[in-house]
Motif scaffolding. Structure first.
Motif, PDB file in Angstrom:
ATOM      1  N   SER A 163       0.828  -1.209   0.000  1.00 31.86           N
ATOM      2  CA  SER A 163       0.000   0.000   0.000  1.00 31.86           C
ATOM      3  C   SER A 163       0.862   1.260   0.000  1.00 31.86           C
ATOM      4  CB  SER A 163      -0.934   0.000   1.211  1.00 31.86           C
ATOM      5  OG  SER A 163      -0.195  -0.073   2.420  1.00 31.86           O
ATOM      6  N   VAL A 164       1.955   1.238   0.764  1.00 29.86           N
ATOM      7  CA  VAL A 164       2.865   2.392   0.791  1.00 29.86           C
ATOM      8  C   VAL A 164       3.558   2.543  -0.561  1.00 29.86           C
ATOM      9  CG1 VAL A 164       4.876   3.419   1.907  1.00 29.86           C
ATOM     10  CG2 VAL A 164       3.219   2.139   3.269  1.00 29.86           C
ATOM     11  N   GLY A 165       3.979   1.434  -1.139  1.00 32.41           N
ATOM     12  CA  GLY A 165       4.636   1.473  -2.440  1.00 32.41           C
ATOM     13  C   GLY A 165       3.726   2.033  -3.523  1.00 32.41           C
ATOM     14  N   VAL A 166       2.470   1.582  -3.520  1.00 31.28           N
ATOM     15  CA  VAL A 166       1.509   2.085  -4.503  1.00 31.28           C
ATOM     16  C   VAL A 166       1.263   3.569  -4.297  1.00 31.28           C
ATOM     17  CG1 VAL A 166      -0.899   1.959  -5.258  1.00 31.28           C
ATOM     18  CG2 VAL A 166       0.406  -0.146  -4.881  1.00 31.28           C
ATOM     19  N   LEU A 167       1.140   3.996  -3.040  1.00 31.52           N
ATOM     20  CA  LEU A 167       0.904   5.410  -2.739  1.00 31.52           C
ATOM     21  C   LEU A 167       2.064   6.274  -3.225  1.00 31.52           C
ATOM     22  CD1 LEU A 167      -0.991   7.442  -1.345  1.00 31.52           C
ATOM     23  CD2 LEU A 167       0.308   7.068   0.752  1.00 31.52           C
ATOM     24  N   VAL A 168       3.290   5.839  -2.970  1.00 37.78           N
ATOM     25  CA  VAL A 168       4.463   6.596  -3.424  1.00 37.78           C
ATOM     26  C   VAL A 168       4.500   6.646  -4.948  1.00 37.78           C
ATOM     27  CG1 VAL A 168       6.985   6.631  -3.503  1.00 37.78           C
ATOM     28  CG2 VAL A 168       5.816   6.099  -1.364  1.00 37.78           C
ATOM     29  N   PHE A 169       4.230   5.513  -5.597  1.00 36.49           N
ATOM     30  CA  PHE A 169       4.263   5.464  -7.060  1.00 36.49           C
ATOM     31  C   PHE A 169       3.217   6.393  -7.675  1.00 36.49           C
ATOM     32  CE2 PHE A 169       2.532   3.644 -10.995  1.00 36.49           C
ATOM     33  CZ  PHE A 169       3.660   3.688 -11.800  1.00 36.49           C
ATOM     34  N   VAL A 170       1.998   6.357  -7.130  1.00 37.01           N
ATOM     35  CA  VAL A 170       0.909   7.142  -7.699  1.00 37.01           C
ATOM     36  C   VAL A 170       1.133   8.636  -7.491  1.00 37.01           C
ATOM     37  CG1 VAL A 170      -1.551   7.680  -7.491  1.00 37.01           C
ATOM     38  CG2 VAL A 170      -0.803   5.301  -7.570  1.00 37.01           C
ATOM     39  N   THR A 171       1.494   9.033  -6.270  1.00 41.45           N
ATOM     40  CA  THR A 171       1.560  10.463  -5.945  1.00 41.45           C
ATOM     41  C   THR A 171       2.828  11.155  -6.431  1.00 41.45           C
ATOM     42  OG1 THR A 171       2.467   9.952  -3.752  1.00 41.45           O
ATOM     43  CG2 THR A 171       0.074  10.197  -3.931  1.00 41.45           C
ATOM     44  N   THR A 172       3.925  10.407  -6.590  1.00 40.17           N
ATOM     45  CA  THR A 172       5.185  11.049  -6.973  1.00 40.17           C
ATOM     46  C   THR A 172       5.660  10.704  -8.378  1.00 40.17           C
ATOM     47  OG1 THR A 172       6.525   9.260  -6.029  1.00 40.17           O
ATOM     48  CG2 THR A 172       5.967  11.094  -4.572  1.00 40.17           C
ATOM     49  N   MET A 173       5.056   9.691  -9.008  1.00 39.48           N
ATOM     50  CA  MET A 173       5.470   9.320 -10.356  1.00 39.48           C
ATOM     51  C   MET A 173       4.312   9.399 -11.347  1.00 39.48           C
ATOM     52  SD  MET A 173       8.062   6.113  -9.519  1.00 39.48           S
ATOM     53  CE  MET A 173       8.663   6.038 -11.204  1.00 39.48           C
ATOM     54  N   LEU A 174       3.229   8.671 -11.058  1.00 38.94           N
ATOM     55  CA  LEU A 174       2.125   8.591 -12.020  1.00 38.94           C
ATOM     56  C   LEU A 174       1.396   9.913 -12.187  1.00 38.94           C
ATOM     57  CD1 LEU A 174       0.383   6.892 -13.906  1.00 38.94           C
ATOM     58  CD2 LEU A 174      -1.004   6.236 -11.918  1.00 38.94           C
ATOM     59  N   ILE A 175       0.963  10.521 -11.084  1.00 38.79           N
ATOM     60  CA  ILE A 175       0.171  11.747 -11.177  1.00 38.79           C
ATOM     61  C   ILE A 175       0.969  12.908 -11.766  1.00 38.79           C
ATOM     62  CG2 ILE A 175      -1.124  13.467  -9.870  1.00 38.79           C
ATOM     63  CD1 ILE A 175      -2.530  10.768 -10.228  1.00 38.79           C
ATOM     64  N   PRO A 176       2.223  13.170 -11.298  1.00 39.80           N
ATOM     65  CA  PRO A 176       2.994  14.241 -11.964  1.00 39.80           C
ATOM     66  C   PRO A 176       3.199  13.982 -13.454  1.00 39.80           C
ATOM     67  CG  PRO A 176       3.981  13.709  -9.850  1.00 39.80           C
ATOM     68  CD  PRO A 176       2.929  12.673 -10.101  1.00 39.80           C
ATOM     69  N   ALA A 177       3.404  12.700 -13.831  1.00 40.38           N
ATOM     70  CA  ALA A 177       3.567  12.385 -15.254  1.00 40.38           C
ATOM     71  C   ALA A 177       2.295  12.697 -16.029  1.00 40.38           C
ATOM     72  CB  ALA A 177       3.952  10.920 -15.413  1.00 40.38           C
ATOM     73  N   LEU A 178       1.135  12.328 -15.476  1.00 37.13           N
ATOM     74  CA  LEU A 178      -0.139  12.631 -16.134  1.00 37.13           C
ATOM     75  C   LEU A 178      -0.357  14.132 -16.256  1.00 37.13           C
ATOM     76  CD1 LEU A 178      -2.548   9.976 -14.542  1.00 37.13           C
ATOM     77  CD2 LEU A 178      -1.666  10.035 -16.889  1.00 37.13           C
ATOM     78  N   GLN A 179      -0.008  14.872 -15.208  1.00 34.06           N
ATOM     79  CA  GLN A 179      -0.166  16.327 -15.253  1.00 34.06           C
ATOM     80  C   GLN A 179       0.688  16.943 -16.352  1.00 34.06           C
ATOM     81  OE1 GLN A 179       0.421  16.890 -10.766  1.00 34.06           O
ATOM     82  NE2 GLN A 179      -0.929  18.581 -11.262  1.00 34.06           N
ATOM     83  N   LEU A 180       1.953  16.558 -16.402  1.00 31.26           N
ATOM     84  CA  LEU A 180       2.870  17.155 -17.368  1.00 31.26           C
ATOM     85  C   LEU A 180       2.528  16.740 -18.804  1.00 31.26           C
ATOM     86  CD1 LEU A 180       6.202  16.756 -15.371  1.00 31.26           C
ATOM     87  CD2 LEU A 180       4.869  18.844 -15.707  1.00 31.26           C
ATOM     88  N   LEU A 181       2.180  15.472 -18.985  1.00 35.30           N
ATOM     89  CA  LEU A 181       1.805  15.012 -20.324  1.00 35.30           C
ATOM     90  C   LEU A 181       0.493  15.656 -20.766  1.00 35.30           C
ATOM     91  CD1 LEU A 181       2.718  11.213 -20.138  1.00 35.30           C
ATOM     92  CD2 LEU A 181       3.927  13.015 -21.383  1.00 35.30           C
ATOM     93  N   GLY A 182      -0.465  15.782 -19.836  1.00 31.56           N
ATOM     94  CA  GLY A 182      -1.728  16.412 -20.172  1.00 31.56           C
ATOM     95  C   GLY A 182      -1.563  17.875 -20.551  1.00 31.56           C
ATOM     96  N   LEU A 183      -0.755  18.599 -19.792  1.00 32.77           N
ATOM     97  CA  LEU A 183      -0.500  19.998 -20.116  1.00 32.77           C
ATOM     98  C   LEU A 183       0.177  20.137 -21.477  1.00 32.77           C
ATOM     99  CD1 LEU A 183       0.680  21.448 -16.683  1.00 32.77           C
ATOM    100  CD2 LEU A 183      -1.301  22.211 -18.012  1.00 32.77           C
ATOM    101  N   THR A 184       1.154  19.279 -21.744  1.00 33.05           N
ATOM    102  CA  THR A 184       1.839  19.321 -23.037  1.00 33.05           C
ATOM    103  C   THR A 184       0.875  19.017 -24.170  1.00 33.05           C
ATOM    104  OG1 THR A 184       3.892  18.608 -21.973  1.00 33.05           O
ATOM    105  CG2 THR A 184       3.770  18.405 -24.360  1.00 33.05           C
ATOM    106  N   TYR A 185       0.010  18.031 -23.951  1.00 28.25           N
ATOM    107  CA  TYR A 185      -0.968  17.642 -24.974  1.00 28.25           C
ATOM    108  C   TYR A 185      -1.915  18.797 -25.303  1.00 28.25           C
ATOM    109  CZ  TYR A 185      -4.727  15.077 -27.267  1.00 28.25           C
ATOM    110  OH  TYR A 185      -5.680  14.648 -28.166  1.00 28.25           O
ATOM    111  N   LEU A 186      -2.257  19.599 -24.304  1.00 29.55           N
ATOM    112  CA  LEU A 186      -3.163  20.722 -24.537  1.00 29.55           C
ATOM    113  C   LEU A 186      -2.448  21.960 -25.056  1.00 29.55           C
ATOM    114  CD1 LEU A 186      -5.455  20.524 -21.363  1.00 29.55           C
ATOM    115  CD2 LEU A 186      -5.953  19.669 -23.661  1.00 29.55           C
TER     116      LEU A 186
END
Length: 203
Positions: A95-118
């Motif tokens: 659960s800790v591993g998933v939380l770290v992965f989602v909040t520090t890797m997945l979500i920032p990546a989605l934010q940056l890719l989404g902004l670039t896409y727009l």
């Protein structure tokens, strides 16, 4: 271009009000409760695009290089963030591993890719497909990006580990620190109203 017939809803009291043109640096407040409705962000689009490009560069470095190392008996043991997530998973802290992965890797990546896409197609005068869907995704994932919380946790851990072994900050740690400030700057200068206005013009 926006017209005086455009309406904006107050996020505090839900009052619908007509949008008004703003001078540079101006702020519009709700006529009923006084909450801020929107403000003028000079050069919002260009600044957001430039900051996003810098953030992508730092994000790539932060995930490709070691984040921290421990020097013990002349040996240095280093690890990347992804490897740290793998260790948490293997050590039955899934659960800790998933939380770290989602909040520090997945979500920032989605934010940056989404902004670039727009932003990038609009900069070139084109409207990206599924504009509204990607924009809503950005708004939905923004509260889950917690790079600053991760940095605080890392600093606390480093202070505690300093009594046991020599701590060697990796280049990824400094990249994450800079990324934290860039993400905050993006949130500060990003103006959704400017984005929608450019989308209507590009059509």
């Amino acid at each position: 271009m926006q017209t005086n017939t455009s309406l904006v809803a107050c996020h505090e009291c839900d009052l619908l009000q007509r949008e008004v043109p703003l001078p540079q640096g101006g702020i519009v407040r709700c006529g009923r409760c006084g909450a801020e409705l929107y403000r003028s962000h000079p050069d919002s689009f260009e600044r957001t695009l430039a900051l996003t490009a810098g953030a992508i560069f730092l994000f790539a470095i932060a995930n490709a290089f070691p984040i921290v190392g421990l020097k013990l008996q002349g040996q240095v043991i280093q690890t990347t963030l992804f490897h740290a997530v793998q260790i948490l998973w293997d050590e039955d802290m899934k659960s800790v591993g998933v939380l770290v992965f989602v909040t520090t890797m997945l979500i920032p990546a989605l934010q940056l890719l989404g902004l670039t896409y727009l932003l990038l197609p609009l900069r070139l005068g084109r409207v990206p497909q599924h504009f509204a869907l990607v924009f809503r995704m950005l708004q939905a994932v923004r509260p889950w990006g917690m790079v600053e919380v991760f940095m605080l946790g890392v600093l606390v851990s480093l202070v505690k580990l300093a009594h046991l072994a020599g701590v060697v900050p990796g280049i990824a740690l400094w990249s994450f620190a800079a990324l934290m400030f860039l993400m905050a700057a993006i949130s500060a200068v990003f103006d959704p109203r400017d984005l929608w206005a450019r989308m209507r013009v590009a059509r």
